[in-house]
Structure formats: structure tokens, C-alpha cells
Motif scaffolding. Structure first.
Motif, PDB file in Angstrom:
ATOM      1  N   ARG B 324       0.854  -1.179   0.000  1.00 24.78           N
ATOM      2  CA  ARG B 324       0.000   0.000   0.000  1.00 24.78           C
ATOM      3  C   ARG B 324       0.895   1.236   0.000  1.00 24.78           C
ATOM      4  O   ARG B 324       2.040   1.192   0.438  1.00 24.78           O
ATOM      5  CB  ARG B 324      -0.893  -0.011   1.242  1.00 24.78           C
ATOM      6  CG  ARG B 324      -1.812  -1.224   1.270  1.00 24.78           C
ATOM      7  CD  ARG B 324      -2.785  -1.147   2.422  1.00 24.78           C
ATOM      8  NE  ARG B 324      -3.544   0.098   2.313  1.00 24.78           N
ATOM      9  CZ  ARG B 324      -4.349   0.558   3.257  1.00 24.78           C
ATOM     10  NH1 ARG B 324      -4.502  -0.105   4.367  1.00 24.78           N
ATOM     11  NH2 ARG B 324      -4.995   1.686   3.089  1.00 24.78           N
ATOM     12  N   LYS B 353      -3.764   0.197  -7.385  1.00 22.99           N
ATOM     13  CA  LYS B 353      -3.069  -0.048  -6.116  1.00 22.99           C
ATOM     14  C   LYS B 353      -3.759   0.713  -4.998  1.00 22.99           C
ATOM     15  O   LYS B 353      -4.455   1.703  -5.245  1.00 22.99           O
ATOM     16  CB  LYS B 353      -1.603   0.412  -6.216  1.00 22.99           C
ATOM     17  CG  LYS B 353      -0.804  -0.286  -7.295  1.00 22.99           C
ATOM     18  CD  LYS B 353      -0.742  -1.785  -7.090  1.00 22.99           C
ATOM     19  CE  LYS B 353      -0.434  -2.508  -8.405  1.00 22.99           C
ATOM     20  NZ  LYS B 353      -0.517  -3.964  -8.271  1.00 22.99           N
ATOM     21  N   SER B 354      -3.528   0.254  -3.772  1.00 21.21           N
ATOM     22  CA  SER B 354      -4.047   0.965  -2.607  1.00 21.21           C
ATOM     23  C   SER B 354      -3.197   2.198  -2.384  1.00 21.21           C
ATOM     24  O   SER B 354      -1.982   2.097  -2.203  1.00 21.21           O
ATOM     25  CB  SER B 354      -3.948   0.075  -1.364  1.00 21.21           C
ATOM     26  OG  SER B 354      -4.974  -0.864  -1.376  1.00 21.21           O
ATOM     27  N   VAL B 355      -3.823   3.361  -2.394  1.00 22.17           N
ATOM     28  CA  VAL B 355      -3.044   4.590  -2.217  1.00 22.17           C
ATOM     29  C   VAL B 355      -3.857   5.640  -1.478  1.00 22.17           C
ATOM     30  O   VAL B 355      -5.065   5.776  -1.691  1.00 22.17           O
ATOM     31  CB  VAL B 355      -2.539   5.138  -3.573  1.00 22.17           C
ATOM     32  CG1 VAL B 355      -3.666   5.342  -4.569  1.00 22.17           C
ATOM     33  CG2 VAL B 355      -1.757   6.450  -3.398  1.00 22.17           C
ATOM     34  N   SER B 356      -3.175   6.342  -0.581  1.00 23.21           N
ATOM     35  CA  SER B 356      -3.748   7.538   0.028  1.00 23.21           C
ATOM     36  C   SER B 356      -2.816   8.703  -0.277  1.00 23.21           C
ATOM     37  O   SER B 356      -1.602   8.524  -0.398  1.00 23.21           O
ATOM     38  CB  SER B 356      -3.894   7.375   1.543  1.00 23.21           C
ATOM     39  OG  SER B 356      -5.005   6.537   1.810  1.00 23.21           O
TER      40      SER B 356
END
Lengths: 200, 410
Positions: B324, B353-356
Motif C-alpha cells: 500500500r 493499487k491501494s493509495v492515500s
């Protein structure tokens, strides 16, 4: 659990890719993660809300949806959500177009300004309505584009947006029902809150 | 890219939140190291520090990748009367964003550095002389490779997170592509998938300042018993101008004078506060940093292009990543502008993709990533706290099974 979580839930497929515009503290995404195991992404501008989402392990992007969604590819999400946010954007028509470009389906919810309570406020008291779904005074409200059920459906028609389903909720104070006969018959007058499932 | 220049004096007591007194360690790797340019280093040394305790299943290790002028000393103090803590002490320590109560933090001096790891000032065993300008050209992937060797040596099969700002962020991203199974989180702060032409231009100007110093001698200054201090100082001054924003420079120094006078009838040489600041920064740096390392590091920065080997498609580049991502940028950073981070986020979203992503409103320019900025600290801390929850055992748990590792002892 919030009524709109349950209402949105039924339109979402297990494991699908969901984009939540104006995701707030991430409550909806977290609910959908737990109930439908979605691959979710939130978009938010409030810094405290972003931190709250991050602390819950949710994916959240800091971005102003009024500037468009150009960083999202066409058809890249199964469902794009805009819950209780439509009335707060600068160009609802533009945001709707962008949502339908990015998502295969969209869910939009907003407080119905045509509700009898709002009309009552305006007609008898001569003041802008303040209620459960519209708790702000006119001068400090983030809600700059209120519309009615009729207004929204007219915009959908103009933009060739197909309404798959409409769910409405009755006014606060009434016994909780999501589709009473009054609602079905005269949603523009009796729905406090409307949820639309739409597509191109 | 630079270290913050003001630190609280901590000579009396070790402040709460400090990683405490820390000691550098050296890892020696006796086998030849093949550099990505094709040349071979017969052996390498990597100097590193660790903060916090490794838990029983070795799942709580965090790797810190440093930027241009950083080194292994990221947090804590080297002695009780040390005036200056490590370069990222604002964010590493007990209760801090990278909480050493939960994480085992590994911070190293990169290969090619000048703080103890093998680099241009090390002795080339083949000649018995310092490498100097003959040290192999390094790329970001060479750092990742040597960091991987260090991870193996420390028996860390998977980092809880690989974290870096600026040039460090490039290393963190490269980790995600090269060793997707060996990190769970990738934190990329004030970085970019590749440098802009303007950025390369600044680096070139800095390198030219160094190479045109008569004391540089084509990088063989040690053989002439001299140091290209003037060139290195100018390079650092250029750097500092670009690490700060116009606003923060204005606030910090304005047009205040350090010496001289604007009065009529007085002829005196003026020195503005900003001149004095830059002169001081340049002087300090030129005494402590190696010019060849500066050349090498800035060249690696210029060379880096995450997606080059993936048909210039960053979405394709990130396809293999499994971790992540947290991406952070700062509004006033014009050296690694928020736009560069947004491009990265867009690629990560495209690659599903997991993204913040947080875009922090801070006036301090590129240096913000090193400085205490409240909102940055909040979101960074929140992210790392969540990452800490995933670490199976806490530092004092003794009954966890060993992680299933594929460790190749170097």
C-alpha cells in the motif's frame, strides 16, 4: 447504521471497485468494505476527514472534485458514489458528467429541497429551511446548489442519464419508511432525501 | 534534500520522544557487488543505525531511505551532550509518527555516501588509493540492492514500511517495484517519479560550481591535499534557495541586515540576513560533505526515471507492486511540486493499487518534509499507526513463530 448506507449497499456488487466522491470520514467506504468487500477509494478535501480515513486504513485521495476527475480513466470504477455532496459542488452538471465517464454506474443522493417541510419553511416563515438533512444557516452552508427531485430528474433527462432506480426517504419526525405511498406518489413533495442509481 | 538548520538544544536532558543515545553499526559484505552500470565493487560496507526493538516474528521493521545530503543518523543523539539530533528526529522516536515503541527502524548511509558507507572517499582495494571520481556511477536501484542485502543480513524478510522523502522517496518506490513481496507499505514524501528539466538544471549548476572550483582537480582533491570548499558551498547555497519557498524566505529573513547600514552619508558594506544564512549553510556543508558524493548523488537523482524500463508507462511500472502507498506533498514545494506527487498518485490509481494522498498546506517549501508541520504529522502518524496494527507481534512478544524467510546471508 445510517439509512443511506443500507440504501446504497444494495446497488453495490461484491468485490467491485468503488469511488466515493466527498467520502467524509470514510463511514460509507468502511461499511461497503465490511459488507461487500469492495476495493474502495475515497476523494475528500477536508484535512481532518482525510486523516480519519487514513486512520481507518481506507484509501483516500486529497482532491477537489470541482476541478474534475481528469486523473481517473474512463470506466475505471464499477460504481462512483456522490452521497450528500451534489448540493455542495460548484458545477453539479459537470461533476455528474465526470462521474458517468469514470464509473460504469453512479449513485447520487441529496436532500430534496422540494420537500413539504422546506416549502413550509419558506412559504410560512419566509426563511431558508433548516432541517436534519439541511442543518446549516444560509450564510455558512457548504450547500450551494440545492435542487428538488424534479430538478434532478430534469437534469438527467437533459444529459441523457438513465435512472435505474430511485429510492426516497421520508421526512424526519415521520415513522421511518423508505417508500411510503406518499413518497411513491409525490416524491417531490414528500421525500426528504433521494437516492438515485444511474448510468449512461 | 537538506537537513533542518535549527534544532532545540538538548544538551541537558534527552527530550521525551527522542530515540535516545544511538550508535552507528557497520555491516560488511565481502562478496563483489555488481553495480547497475556494469562495474564491480569488490566488497562494500554499509553504516546504519537502528531505533526500537525488532519483534519476535521480525514483522515490525521500517526502512528509512535518506535524501541527497542525509545519512544513517536519522534520529536520537550520538552522546548526551550532542547538540543536534538525527536529521528526521521530528518524525522518528517514541510516540512520534514513526513510533519506535512499535517499529524497529533501520536507517543507513547509502552506498556512495560520505558518512562511513563505501563511497568515493573509501579506499579502492585494487589501487590502495581513495576511489575519488573513479567510484562507479550509482543509480537508485543500486541503493535498493544494497538495502536489500542489509535487510537479509538483519533477517528482515519483509519491511512493515519503506519510507523516504525526496530522493529517499525514489528509493522507496523502487523497492515496491523490485521487491514487491518485501514491503507492506511504501511512504513517498515530497518526491517524484522522475526529475523535471528544471530540477536537472539546478543539479547541473551545483555540479558546475563544484567542478569549476580550482581545488576540485577533477575530483582528485584528496591527492592534492585540498577540498573544493568554495564550489561545494555554492552548490549548497543553490540547493537551499530551492528547498525554501519565496514566502518562507521572506518571513524568515525579509530584507533585514546583518551588518552595514542604509543611512545616507555612511558608506558600509551591506550584508543581508539571507546572505549570512546562505553563507553559513554553505560553509558548514563544505566542511562536512564530500564533493564526489555530491556529484554522484545528484547524478543518480537526475538519472532516475521510474517508468523508463516499463515503456515510459508508470501504470505498467507499478503493476507488480503489492504494497500500500501513502503519498504526501507540500503546497509550497517547488522543487518537488505537488503536481509530481499527483502524477504518482494517478499512476497508482491506474494500476489499481491501494493509495492515500495528502497535499499538505505548508509554507516551508521542499524542506517541509523534515520540519514539524502539524497536519503532515497527523496524517503520517495515522497511517503508521494503522501499519503498526498489522505487525503480528509486539516488540516484547516472545512466542511468535519465525517468519518464513528467504534470507540470503551476504
Amino acid at each position: 447504521m445510517r439509512d443511506d448506507y443500507v440504501a446504497v449497499d444494495k446497488f453495490i456488487d461484491e468485490g467491485s471497485r468503488v469511488l466515493d466522491l466527498g467520502c467524509g470520514d470514510g463511514g460509507m467506504l468502511q461499511h461497503l468494505d465490511e459488507s461487500k468487500n469492495v476495493r474502495g477509494l475515497g476523494v475528500e478535501i477536508d484535512s481532518d476527514n482525510i486523516t480519519l480515513c487514513v486512520s481507518k486504513g481506507l484509501n483516500v485521495i486529497e482532491q477537489d472534485i470541482d476541478n474534475g476527475l481528469s486523473n481517473f480513466a474512463d470506466n475505471s470504477f464499477d460504481t462512483v458514489l456522490l452521497t450528500q455532496t451534489l448540493q455542495a459542488v460548484h458545477r453539479p452538471d459537470y461533476v455528474l458528467q465526470e462521474m458517468l465517464r469514470v464509473g460504469k454506474e453512479c449513485i447520487i443522493s441529496f436532500p430534496n429541497f422540494g420537500h413539504w417541510h422546506a416549502r413550509w419553511h419558506l412559504m410560512l416563515r419566509g426563511k431558508m429551511p433548516v432541517s436534519k438533512f439541511m442543518p446549516f444557516e444560509w450564510y455558512d452552508t457548504p450547500n450551494i446548489h440545492f435542487c428538488t427531485v424534479k430538478d434532478f430528474e430534469a437534469l438527467c433527462e437533459k444529459q441523457h442519464i438513465r435512472i435505474l432506480q430511485r429510492t426516497v426517504q421520508v421526512a424526519p419526525g415521520f415513522k421511518k419508511r423508505t417508500s411510503g405511498w406518499l413518497n411513491r406518489a409525490w416524491p417531490n413533495l414528500f421525500a426528504a432525501y433521494a437516492i438515485y442509481h444511474v448510468t449512461r | 534534500m537538506s537537513e533542518p538548520n535549527t534544532y532545540p538544544a538538548t544538551s541537558m536532558l534527552i527530550a521525551p520522544g527522542s530515540a535516545g543515545i544511538v550508535e552507528p553499526k557497520k555491516a560488511h559484505f565481502g562478496q563483489p557487488f555488481t553495480v547497475s552500470c556494469g562495474r564491480i565493487l569488490p566488497s562494500i560496507d554499509i553504516v546504519y543505525e537502528t531505533y526500537g526493538q525488532l519483534n519476535a516474528d521480525k514483522s515490525n521493521a521500517v526502512l528509512i531511505c535518506h535524501a541527497l545530503s542525509g545519512d544513517h543518523h536519522a534520529a536520537g543523539l550520538h552522546s548526551a551532550d550532542d547538540k543536534k539530533p538525527g536529521w528526521w528526529d521530528n518524525y522518528i522516536g517514541p510516540g512520534k509518527a514513526i513510533d519506535t515503541n512499535h517499529f524497529y527502524v533501520v536507517s543507513l548511509n547509502n552506498l556512495g555516501g560520505c558518512a562511513g558507507s563505501t563511497g568515493p572517499s573509501s579506499i579502492n582495494p585494487e589501487t590502495g588509493k581513495q576511489w575519488g571520481p573513479d567510484f562507479p556511477t550509482l543509480r537508485v536501484r543500486d541503493w535498493v540492492e544494497s538495502q536489500r542485502m542489509l535487510a537479509d543480513k538483519l533477517q528482515i524478510a519483509q519491511w512493515a514500511a519503506v519510507i523516504g522523502g525526496s530522493l529517499g522517496g525514489m528509493q522507496a518506490m523502487r523497492w515496491a517495484l523490485e521487491y514487491p513481496d518485501r514491503l507492506r507499505h511504501c511512504v513517498v514524501i515530497a518526491s517524484a517519479m522522475k526529475l523535471s528539466a528544471q530540477n536537472i538544471a539546478f543539479n547541473k549548476t551545483s555540479r558546475t560550481a563544484i567542478s569549476s572550483d580550482p581545488d576540485f582537480h577533477g575530483g582528485r582533491y584528496h591527492e592534492h591535499n585540498t577540498l573544493p570548499k568554495r564550489g561545494l558551498a555554492i552548490a549548497r547555497m543553490i540547493g537551499h534557495i530551492t528547498y525554501l519557498s519565496d514566502n518562507v524566505m521572506g518571513e524568515k529573513f525579509g530584507r533585514d541586515l546583518r551588518s552595514g547600514s542604509f543611512e545616507r552619508g555612511i558608506e558600509s558594506e551591506l550584508e543581508f540576513q539571507v546572505e549570512s544564512y546562505l553563507r553559513h549553510q554553505g560553509d558548514v556543508f563544505s566542511e562536512s560533505f564530500d564533493a564526489n558524493t555530491y556529484m554522484l548523488m545528484t547524478r543518480a537523482l537526475d538519472f532516475f526515471d521510474l517508468a523508463r524500463e516499463y515503456g515510459d508507462d508508470p501504470v505498467k511500472a507499478f503493476a507488480a507492486a503489492k504494497c500500500r502507498f501513502l503519498v504526501v506533498s507540500f503546497t509550497s514545494d517547488w522543487r518537488f511540486a505537488p503536481e509530481r506527487s499527483r502524477e504518482l498518485v494517478q499512476a497508482l490509481i491506474g494500476a489499481e493499487k491501494s493509495v492515500s494522498y495528502a497535499e499538505i498546506d505548508a509554507p516551508q517549501g521542499h524542506d517541509s518534509f523534515l520540519l514539524p508541520v502539524e497536519r503532515y504529522n497527523q496524517v503520517f502518524s495515522a497511517y503508521m499507526q494503522y501499519a503498526a496494527k498489522e505487525c503480528v507481534s509486539q516488540p516484547d512478544d516472545q512466542h511468535q513463530p519465525q517468519a518464513n524467510t528467504e534470507v540470503h546471508h551476504a
